[in-house]
Write a protein that holds these residues in place. Structure first.
Motif, PDB file in Angstrom:
ATOM      1  N   THR A 140       0.857  -1.079  -0.315  1.00 14.96           N
ATOM      2  CA  THR A 140      -0.043   0.040   0.019  1.00 14.96           C
ATOM      3  C   THR A 140       0.942   1.274   0.015  1.00 14.96           C
ATOM      4  O   THR A 140       1.796   1.436   0.827  1.00 14.96           O
ATOM      5  CB  THR A 140      -0.836  -0.170   1.083  1.00 14.96           C
ATOM      6  N   ILE A 141       0.658   2.181  -1.038  1.00 16.06           N
ATOM      7  CA  ILE A 141       1.762   3.320  -0.907  1.00 16.06           C
ATOM      8  C   ILE A 141       0.595   4.278  -0.475  1.00 16.06           C
ATOM      9  O   ILE A 141      -0.407   4.692  -1.228  1.00 16.06           O
ATOM     10  CB  ILE A 141       1.913   3.573  -2.566  1.00 16.06           C
ATOM     11  N   GLY A 143       0.385   8.161  -0.739  1.00 13.84           N
ATOM     12  CA  GLY A 143       1.212   9.224  -1.288  1.00 13.84           C
ATOM     13  C   GLY A 143       0.429  10.645  -1.316  1.00 13.84           C
ATOM     14  O   GLY A 143      -0.819  10.662  -0.832  1.00 13.84           O
ATOM     15  N   LYS A 150       0.189  13.180   5.413  1.00 10.49           N
ATOM     16  CA  LYS A 150       0.270  11.749   5.078  1.00 10.49           C
ATOM     17  C   LYS A 150       0.639  10.901   6.224  1.00 10.49           C
ATOM     18  O   LYS A 150      -0.020   9.861   6.503  1.00 10.49           O
ATOM     19  CB  LYS A 150       1.320  11.236   3.962  1.00 10.49           C
ATOM     20  N   ALA A 257       6.950   8.911  -3.803  1.00 10.90           N
ATOM     21  CA  ALA A 257       6.085   7.742  -3.969  1.00 10.90           C
ATOM     22  C   ALA A 257       6.176   7.149  -5.248  1.00 10.90           C
ATOM     23  O   ALA A 257       6.045   6.060  -5.405  1.00 10.90           O
ATOM     24  CB  ALA A 257       4.588   8.214  -3.831  1.00 10.90           C
ATOM     25  N   LEU A 265       1.695  -1.407 -11.303  1.00  9.07           N
ATOM     26  CA  LEU A 265       0.742  -0.739 -10.736  1.00  9.07           C
ATOM     27  C   LEU A 265      -0.369  -1.746 -10.275  1.00  9.07           C
ATOM     28  O   LEU A 265      -1.107  -1.593  -9.267  1.00  9.07           O
ATOM     29  CB  LEU A 265      -0.205   0.089 -11.634  1.00  9.07           C
ATOM     30  N   GLN A 268       0.387  -2.903  -6.610  1.00  7.06           N
ATOM     31  CA  GLN A 268       0.511  -2.079  -5.351  1.00  7.06           C
ATOM     32  C   GLN A 268      -1.052  -1.155  -5.256  1.00  7.06           C
ATOM     33  O   GLN A 268      -1.712  -1.063  -6.431  1.00  7.06           O
ATOM     34  CB  GLN A 268       1.410  -1.140  -5.332  1.00  7.06           C
ATOM     35  N   GLU A 269      -1.445  -0.818  -4.376  1.00  6.46           N
ATOM     36  CA  GLU A 269      -2.503   0.101  -4.210  1.00  6.46           C
ATOM     37  C   GLU A 269      -2.423   1.350  -3.561  1.00  6.46           C
ATOM     38  O   GLU A 269      -1.509   1.588  -2.648  1.00  6.46           O
ATOM     39  CB  GLU A 269      -3.323  -0.644  -2.880  1.00  6.46           C
ATOM     40  N   ASP A 270      -2.441   2.125  -4.421  1.00  3.62           N
ATOM     41  CA  ASP A 270      -2.192   3.805  -4.141  1.00  3.62           C
ATOM     42  C   ASP A 270      -3.330   4.426  -3.229  1.00  3.62           C
ATOM     43  O   ASP A 270      -4.494   4.186  -3.846  1.00  3.62           O
ATOM     44  CB  ASP A 270      -1.880   4.445  -5.492  1.00  3.62           C
ATOM     45  N   TRP A 272      -4.322   8.325  -1.971  1.00  6.65           N
ATOM     46  CA  TRP A 272      -3.653   9.649  -2.204  1.00  6.65           C
ATOM     47  C   TRP A 272      -4.610  10.574  -0.996  1.00  6.65           C
ATOM     48  O   TRP A 272      -5.323  10.629  -0.691  1.00  6.65           O
ATOM     49  CB  TRP A 272      -4.042  10.471  -3.424  1.00  6.65           C
ATOM     50  N   PRO A 395      -1.252   9.758  -8.951  1.00  7.55           N
ATOM     51  CA  PRO A 395      -1.080   8.375  -9.559  1.00  7.55           C
ATOM     52  C   PRO A 395      -2.490   7.817  -9.635  1.00  7.55           C
ATOM     53  O   PRO A 395      -2.692   6.839 -10.520  1.00  7.55           O
ATOM     54  CB  PRO A 395      -0.349   7.478  -8.364  1.00  7.55           C
ATOM     55  N   ILE A 396      -3.542   8.405  -9.071  1.00  8.82           N
ATOM     56  CA  ILE A 396      -4.814   7.865  -9.266  1.00  8.82           C
ATOM     57  C   ILE A 396      -5.504   8.532 -10.369  1.00  8.82           C
ATOM     58  O   ILE A 396      -6.207   7.820 -11.366  1.00  8.82           O
ATOM     59  CB  ILE A 396      -5.614   8.000  -7.994  1.00  8.82           C
TER      60      ILE A 396
END
Length: 418
Positions: A140-141, A143, A150, A257, A265, A268-270, A272, A395-396
């Motif tokens: 899990t990122i 960002g 954060k 990030a 991608l 991993q789960e981004d 924000w 990123p989303i």
């Protein structure tokens, strides 16, 4: 060694220690006791007395024997205390002892750096908690822009959660430093420690997650070692060690990030963490005593929580809001100027990218500038290396944006120059 056993050992050691002290204080050594009794017998009034012949001399013999036995007990007890202490120290220094100590530390409820009454609740915290509770695989990122909150959001989502191990990555040799901090010697002991944490979490069905969590903070200044974070996340996110580990990466900047890559991608789960809403900013500033003039802060600093915090601190020191705003403007001007000088690719410059962002404002642009594709990861590395955080990649939304309204205004002024 189970907790109740450790408590028993410590209790017995304490009792023996007290016993030794008391006996040492009230029971004299054999030679001292014998000398005292001999002195009593040899007093003039007792010489030739039948009492001495019949009573005191047998008592002298009995006293000597009793004193010897008492001191034998004292010496034995003292030896037991020393041996037990040495055994406990040796166990703590052993691999098994280190693993158990690390497990015990990880199993304590996670305690954020800020008290709960100093934190405003944001929807993103619920998003992070939901991800932790439902986690099955992949890293899990977390960002967002630099100082967008954060770390606070991640900490608050983990408040009270057991099984969390946290470490800040500040060099390429971060793994060794993490092992040293945890007092485990290598990756093998670390994995065994995390496996045991996973086993112990079964005893806490109400815990938010049944998997151990490895929380890795990546400061904005960190350049080296991020590739190892990616490989570590891929390695431990599976059940190869007997228990999968949920790796959460909290990157201090959007550029940091983007440097993380767990294998694409899809692996991993981004999540924000954006700027505050006006309502959140109002609640936050109310905590700092600015409920009535919160709008002045937002007008001067925007909605990034880090800027609002600094403005509050500056005001306490006597710096007016206008001066703080001018300071932020100078920083934005410098970052935009450095970004304009970037050569992003053979056919793309930073100036061209800023111009396209200006033309598309506020919608942002995709990763195509002047007809050429831009790799967000490559641009992120340039931004970190040159410290020109004028632009970030979401990123989303998969788009580039100005880092702030101040950066947009600075770019507008710079682009207007010939």
């Amino acid at each position: 060694m189970k907790r109740r056993h450790r408590v028993r050992i410590k209790t017995w050691m304490a009792l023996v220690f007290v016993l030794v002290k008391l006996m040492g204080a009230f029971v004299p050594p054999p030679q001292v006791a014998s000398a005292r009794l001999r002195g009593l017998i040899e007093r003039p009034q007792f010489i030739g007395s039948s009492i001495v012949k019949e009573d005191l001399r047998p008592r002298l013999t009995h006293c000597r024997a009793l004193d010897v036995r008492v001191w034998e007990v004292i010496v034995s007890a003292s030896g037991l205390v020393v041996a037990t202490t040495q055994a406990v120290r040796a166990f703590k220094a052993s691999s098994e002892g280190k693993i158990r100590a690390a497990v015990a530390k990880a199993m304590k409820p996670f305690e954020p750096s800020r008290p709960q009454d100093e934190v405003i609740q944001r929807p993103v915290m619920g998003t992070i908690r939901k991800r932790i509770a439902s986690w099955q695989q992949h890293a899990t990122i977390i960002g967002g822009r630099y100082q967008s909150g954060k770390s606070v959001a991640t900490e608050e989502a983990l408040r009270g959660v057991r099984g969390v191990v946290r470490f800040s990555i500040e060099s390429a040799d971060w793994k060794r430093m993490m092992f040293e901090e945890l007092k485990v010697e290598n990756s093998g002991l670390f994995k065994e420690m995390m496996r045991r944490v996973g086993e112990k979490l079964k005893d806490f069905p109400d815990n938010l997650t049944k998997y151990p969590v490895l929380l890795l903070d990546i400061p904005r200044t960190t350049i080296e070692g991020i590739d190892r974070v990616s490989s570590t996340a891929k390695d431990v996110a599976t059940d190869k060690i007997g228990c999968a580990i949920h790796v959460i990466v909290s990157a201090s900047s959007a550029a940091a990030a983007l440097a993380f890559d767990a294998g694409g991608l899809e692996r991993q789960e981004d999540i924000w963490v954006g700027d505050l809403t006006e309502q959140e900013a109002k609640e936050f500033l109310a905590l700092h005593g600015h409920e009535k003039n919160w709008k002045d802060f937002v007008d001067a600093c925007g909605l990034r929580i880090g800027d609002l915090v600094k403005a509050c601190e500056n005001l306490k020191k006597g710096m007016p809001l206008d001066d703080t705003k001018q300071e932020y403007q100078r920083v934005a001007d410098d970052e935009v100027r450095r970004f304009m000088q970037l050569k992003i690719d053979e056919e793309v410059t930073g100036r061209q990218m800023l111009q396209e962002l200006m033309d598309a404002y506020p919608a942002g642009i995709r990763n195509v500038v002047n007809g050429f594709g831009i790799l967000p990861k490559k641009l992120a590395a340039l931004i970190r290396n040159e410290s020109c955080h004028a632009v970030y990649f979401h990123p989303i939304k998969k788009r580039f944006f100005f880092a702030s309204k101040l950066h947009k205004e600075a770019a507008e002024a710079q682009l207007a120059k010939p």
